[in-house]
Design a protein around this motif. Structure first.
Motif, PDB file in Angstrom:
ATOM      1  N   UNK A  56      35.799  42.172  44.568  1.00 42.33           N
ATOM      2  CA  UNK A  56      34.924  41.095  45.031  1.00 42.33           C
ATOM      3  C   UNK A  56      33.923  40.690  43.950  1.00 42.33           C
ATOM      4  N   UNK A  57      33.372  41.694  43.280  1.00 42.16           N
ATOM      5  CA  UNK A  57      32.442  41.448  42.171  1.00 42.16           C
ATOM      6  C   UNK A  57      33.152  40.663  41.066  1.00 42.16           C
ATOM      7  N   UNK A  58      34.379  41.069  40.742  1.00 48.72           N
ATOM      8  CA  UNK A  58      35.132  40.385  39.684  1.00 48.72           C
ATOM      9  C   UNK A  58      35.382  38.932  40.055  1.00 48.72           C
ATOM     10  N   UNK A  59      35.734  38.689  41.330  1.00 55.94           N
ATOM     11  CA  UNK A  59      36.026  37.320  41.770  1.00 55.94           C
ATOM     12  C   UNK A  59      34.783  36.437  41.667  1.00 55.94           C
ATOM     13  N   UNK A  60      33.645  36.935  42.133  1.00 54.68           N
ATOM     14  CA  UNK A  60      32.407  36.144  42.083  1.00 54.68           C
ATOM     15  C   UNK A  60      31.940  35.929  40.642  1.00 54.68           C
TER      16      UNK A  60
END
Ligand code: 5GP
Ligand code: MG
Length: 179
Positions: A52-56
């Motif tokens: 999720x962090x990578x996507x954001x």
């Protein structure tokens, strides 16, 4: 933001809000853009926690980043030396590339040291770590991570990709264990 979250046998309280996370993600992206523009960087997001962090983070980056998802797998090797670690999912040669590892959380730093050792053997041009969370009190890693979202106390947290026994990853904010 929801108040209490119950996962399995435990309860968690709001800790870092979605808005606070998104603001910090933008700041980190700006820092990374300043450092990596024109360097054709490749980011390696460590599954499962960092998804999720990578996507954001990626939605904010303008440095033309490449992305690969990796996983650390530990298996019993054929030698008597016991367990062997390997990084699975890597499909790109990293030699002479600028590499940034994206992690959810650095606790003791053992996991990151393993990943660092495995990646150094690929001879990248540079290797940096970007983690959403760091627990400074327990961190004993060989290198200080360069990009950190938030330094937190030594408390168990869930949400925003982080799980408690595989649940809680979908929460858009970070929650901490209460007792
Ligand atoms: P380390 O090897 O740095 O001690 O631990 C790193 C890994 O342990 C993280 O990638 C994460 O999977 C897990 N971990 C450490 N602290 C926490 C925490 O507070 N919450 C969750 N959900 N996982 C954690
Ligand atoms: Mg993890």
């Amino acid at each position: 933001m929801r108040t209490l979250v119950h996962i399995h046998d435990l309860s968690f309280a709001p800790f870092i809000s979605e808005t606070t996370i998104q603001t910090r993600v933008k700041e980190l992206a700006a820092q990374l853009d300043a450092e990596y523009a024109g360097k054709n960087p490749i980011f390696l997001a460590v599954l499962n926690g960092a998804f999720m962090f990578a996507a954001d983070l990626f939605k904010q980056l303008t440095c033309q980043p490449e992305l690969s998802f990796v996983k650390v797998s530990s298996y019993v090797g054929t030698q008597s030396s016991g367990r062997v670690d390997e990084l699975i999912g890597l499909q790109t040669a990293l030699k002479d590339r600028h590499v940034v590892i994206i992690e959810d959380i650095l606790d003791t730093g053992v996991t990151m040291d393993k990943i660092g050792t495995l990646l150094q053997s690929e001879q990248p041009a540079s290797l940096a770590v970007c983690a959403l969370l760091l627990k400074p009190a327990s961190y004993k890693g060989k290198h200080q991570p360069q990009y950190i979202g938030f330094e937190i106390e030594d408390r168990f947290v869930v949400g925003y990709g982080l799980d408690y026994k595989e649940l809680g990853r979908e929460l858009p904010a970070v929650y901490q264990l209460i007792n």
